[in-house]
Design a protein around this motif. Structure first.
Motif, mmCIF file in Angstrom:
data_model
loop_
_atom_site.group_PDB
_atom_site.id
_atom_site.type_symbol
_atom_site.label_atom_id
_atom_site.label_comp_id
_atom_site.label_asym_id
_atom_site.label_seq_id
_atom_site.Cartn_x
_atom_site.Cartn_y
_atom_site.Cartn_z
ATOM 1 N N PRO A 1 42.844 40.300 29.672
ATOM 2 C CA PRO A 1 43.849 41.284 30.112
ATOM 3 C C PRO A 1 44.692 40.775 31.285
ATOM 4 O O PRO A 1 45.860 41.155 31.418
ATOM 5 N N ALA A 2 44.129 39.890 32.115
ATOM 6 C CA ALA A 2 44.912 39.325 33.224
ATOM 7 C C ALA A 2 46.068 38.491 32.684
ATOM 8 O O ALA A 2 47.196 38.550 33.196
ATOM 9 N N TRP A 3 45.798 37.691 31.652
ATOM 10 C CA TRP A 3 46.846 36.890 31.029
ATOM 11 C C TRP A 3 47.922 37.790 30.420
ATOM 12 O O TRP A 3 49.116 37.519 30.532
ATOM 13 N N ASP A 4 47.507 38.886 29.791
ATOM 14 C CA ASP A 4 48.477 39.805 29.203
ATOM 15 C C ASP A 4 49.365 40.402 30.291
ATOM 16 O O ASP A 4 50.578 40.540 30.097
ATOM 17 N N ALA A 5 48.770 40.745 31.424
ATOM 18 C CA ALA A 5 49.555 41.286 32.535
ATOM 19 C C ALA A 5 50.584 40.264 33.009
ATOM 20 O O ALA A 5 51.764 40.589 33.200
ATOM 21 N N LEU A 6 50.157 39.026 33.192
ATOM 22 C CA LEU A 6 51.063 37.974 33.651
ATOM 23 C C LEU A 6 52.170 37.719 32.635
ATOM 24 O O LEU A 6 53.349 37.600 32.992
ATOM 25 N N ALA A 7 51.816 37.650 31.354
ATOM 26 C CA ALA A 7 52.812 37.388 30.312
ATOM 27 C C ALA A 7 53.854 38.504 30.248
ATOM 28 O O ALA A 7 55.057 38.233 30.114
ATOM 29 N N ASN A 8 53.433 39.759 30.379
ATOM 30 C CA ASN A 8 54.389 40.867 30.372
ATOM 31 C C ASN A 8 55.279 40.847 31.602
ATOM 32 O O ASN A 8 56.475 41.125 31.514
ATOM 33 N N LEU A 9 54.706 40.511 32.743
ATOM 34 C CA LEU A 9 55.493 40.424 33.971
ATOM 35 C C LEU A 9 56.544 39.319 33.854
ATOM 36 O O LEU A 9 57.721 39.517 34.186
ATOM 37 N N LEU A 10 56.137 38.144 33.386
ATOM 38 C CA LEU A 10 57.087 37.042 33.212
ATOM 39 C C LEU A 10 58.169 37.391 32.194
ATOM 40 O O LEU A 10 59.347 37.083 32.401
ATOM 41 N N ASP A 11 57.764 38.036 31.116
ATOM 42 C CA ASP A 11 58.721 38.450 30.105
ATOM 43 C C ASP A 11 59.780 39.361 30.724
ATOM 44 O O ASP A 11 60.987 39.160 30.532
ATOM 45 N N ALA A 12 59.340 40.360 31.477
ATOM 46 C CA ALA A 12 60.281 41.282 32.113
ATOM 47 C C ALA A 12 61.201 40.549 33.089
ATOM 48 O O ALA A 12 62.416 40.748 33.077
ATOM 49 N N ARG A 13 60.639 39.682 33.889
ATOM 50 C CA ARG A 13 61.446 38.968 34.891
ATOM 51 C C ARG A 13 62.481 38.056 34.245
ATOM 52 O O ARG A 13 63.593 37.933 34.740
ATOM 53 N N TRP B 1 51.333 46.565 34.381
ATOM 54 C CA TRP B 1 50.502 47.377 35.275
ATOM 55 C C TRP B 1 49.213 47.822 34.586
ATOM 56 O O TRP B 1 48.128 47.763 35.169
ATOM 57 N N ILE B 2 49.335 48.278 33.359
ATOM 58 C CA ILE B 2 48.154 48.743 32.635
ATOM 59 C C ILE B 2 47.169 47.596 32.404
ATOM 60 O O ILE B 2 45.958 47.755 32.577
ATOM 61 N N SER B 3 47.681 46.434 32.035
ATOM 62 C CA SER B 3 46.805 45.277 31.834
ATOM 63 C C SER B 3 46.135 44.860 33.134
ATOM 64 O O SER B 3 44.978 44.427 33.138
ATOM 65 N N THR B 4 46.835 45.014 34.252
ATOM 66 C CA THR B 4 46.240 44.717 35.566
ATOM 67 C C THR B 4 45.111 45.692 35.867
ATOM 68 O O THR B 4 44.038 45.293 36.349
ATOM 69 N N ILE B 5 45.335 46.962 35.580
ATOM 70 C CA ILE B 5 44.296 47.978 35.804
ATOM 71 C C ILE B 5 43.073 47.684 34.940
ATOM 72 O O ILE B 5 41.931 47.788 35.402
ATOM 73 N N VAL B 6 43.291 47.292 33.686
ATOM 74 C CA VAL B 6 42.177 46.952 32.795
ATOM 75 C C VAL B 6 41.431 45.734 33.335
ATOM 76 O O VAL B 6 40.194 45.698 33.319
ATOM 77 N N THR B 7 42.159 44.756 33.833
ATOM 78 C CA THR B 7 41.524 43.567 34.416
ATOM 79 C C THR B 7 40.602 43.965 35.564
ATOM 80 O O THR B 7 39.446 43.517 35.634
ATOM 81 N N VAL B 8 41.097 44.810 36.442
ATOM 82 C CA VAL B 8 40.288 45.267 37.584
ATOM 83 C C VAL B 8 39.096 46.089 37.098
ATOM 84 O O VAL B 8 37.965 45.916 37.581
ATOM 85 N N ALA B 9 39.310 46.965 36.120
ATOM 86 C CA ALA B 9 38.210 47.794 35.599
ATOM 87 C C ALA B 9 37.113 46.932 34.998
ATOM 88 O O ALA B 9 35.918 47.176 35.223
ATOM 89 N N VAL B 10 37.506 45.901 34.248
ATOM 90 C CA VAL B 10 36.507 45.008 33.642
ATOM 91 C C VAL B 10 35.764 44.244 34.732
ATOM 92 O O VAL B 10 34.530 44.131 34.696
ATOM 93 N N ALA B 11 36.493 43.728 35.723
ATOM 94 C CA ALA B 11 35.854 42.981 36.812
ATOM 95 C C ALA B 11 34.876 43.856 37.585
ATOM 96 O O ALA B 11 33.753 43.434 37.886
ATOM 97 N N VAL B 12 35.278 45.080 37.901
ATOM 98 C CA VAL B 12 34.398 45.999 38.632
ATOM 99 C C VAL B 12 33.162 46.320 37.792
ATOM 100 O O VAL B 12 32.035 46.345 38.301
#
Length: 194
Positions: free
Chosen positions: A52-64, A80-91
């Protein structure tokens, strides 16, 4: 976060490159999930966080790279949602809680619908979006299946790896579609100018 709007050729080149890189990353992730991860709980944990971290980065780069946050609200929300999922999985991993298919299922539904919305918005200006529309719809459907399989003992990493493999194929098809369409257009332009 305002960025100049790229020309249609710049957008096409960027999206083609992004789709092919996303496909390559996902194929490599799947290969690791099915080979190395089964022997190492730590490596399995890393893979569950990285996806999910990679998905967050890829979406951010795509938007930029395609006009910024205002021009790309669905990619920004997806990031943002992929970032939240990344944090939820890590926690969950730190707390030694069970990583449920529900987390990844809800994420697949929401991110799939956002991908579908992005592809619909882009379909007139960018080639290969019909594949991204299929991918988004399939992601949302897969998310529902993940949630339905909760509690059946289905292995989370292998289930997610199957989902990632299908997504990689969609990205590959879209990137190749754009590449071949560009080549065909270039050949037509060359023959018409000769």
């Amino acid at each position: 976060m305002s960025h100049p709007i790229p020309t249609s050729l710049q957008r096409a080149a960027w999206l083609r490159k992004l789709y092919l890189v996303r496909a390559a990353f996902s194929f490599a992730w799947v290969a690791l999930a099915f080979t190395v991860a089964g022997r190492s709980p730590a490596f399995t944990a890393v893979l569950l966080i990285v996806y999910p971290a990679w998905d967050a980065l890829a979406n951010l780069l795509d938007a930029r790279m395609t006009g910024g946050a205002r021009a790309n609200p669905t990619q920004m929300l997806n990031a943002w949602i992929s970032t939240i999922v990344t944090v939820a999985v890590a926690v969950s991993l730190v707390l030694e809680a069970r990583i449920d298919l529900v987390i990844f299922g809800a994420w697949a539904i929401v991110s799939g619908l956002l991908q579908l919305a992005t592809a619909i918005r882009r379909r007139k200006g960018d080639r290969g979006q019909w594949v991204m529309m299929l991918s988004g719809a399939q992601s949302a459907l897969a998310g529902g299946l993940f949630i339905a399989r909760q509690g059946t003992g289905a292995p989370v990493l292998q289930t997610l790896a199957g989902y990632a493999a299908v997504g990689a194929v969609y990205f590959l098809i879209s990137g190749l579609w754009m590449l071949f369409r560009r080549g065909a257009q270039g050949a037509r332009a060359a023959s018409s100018s000769a």
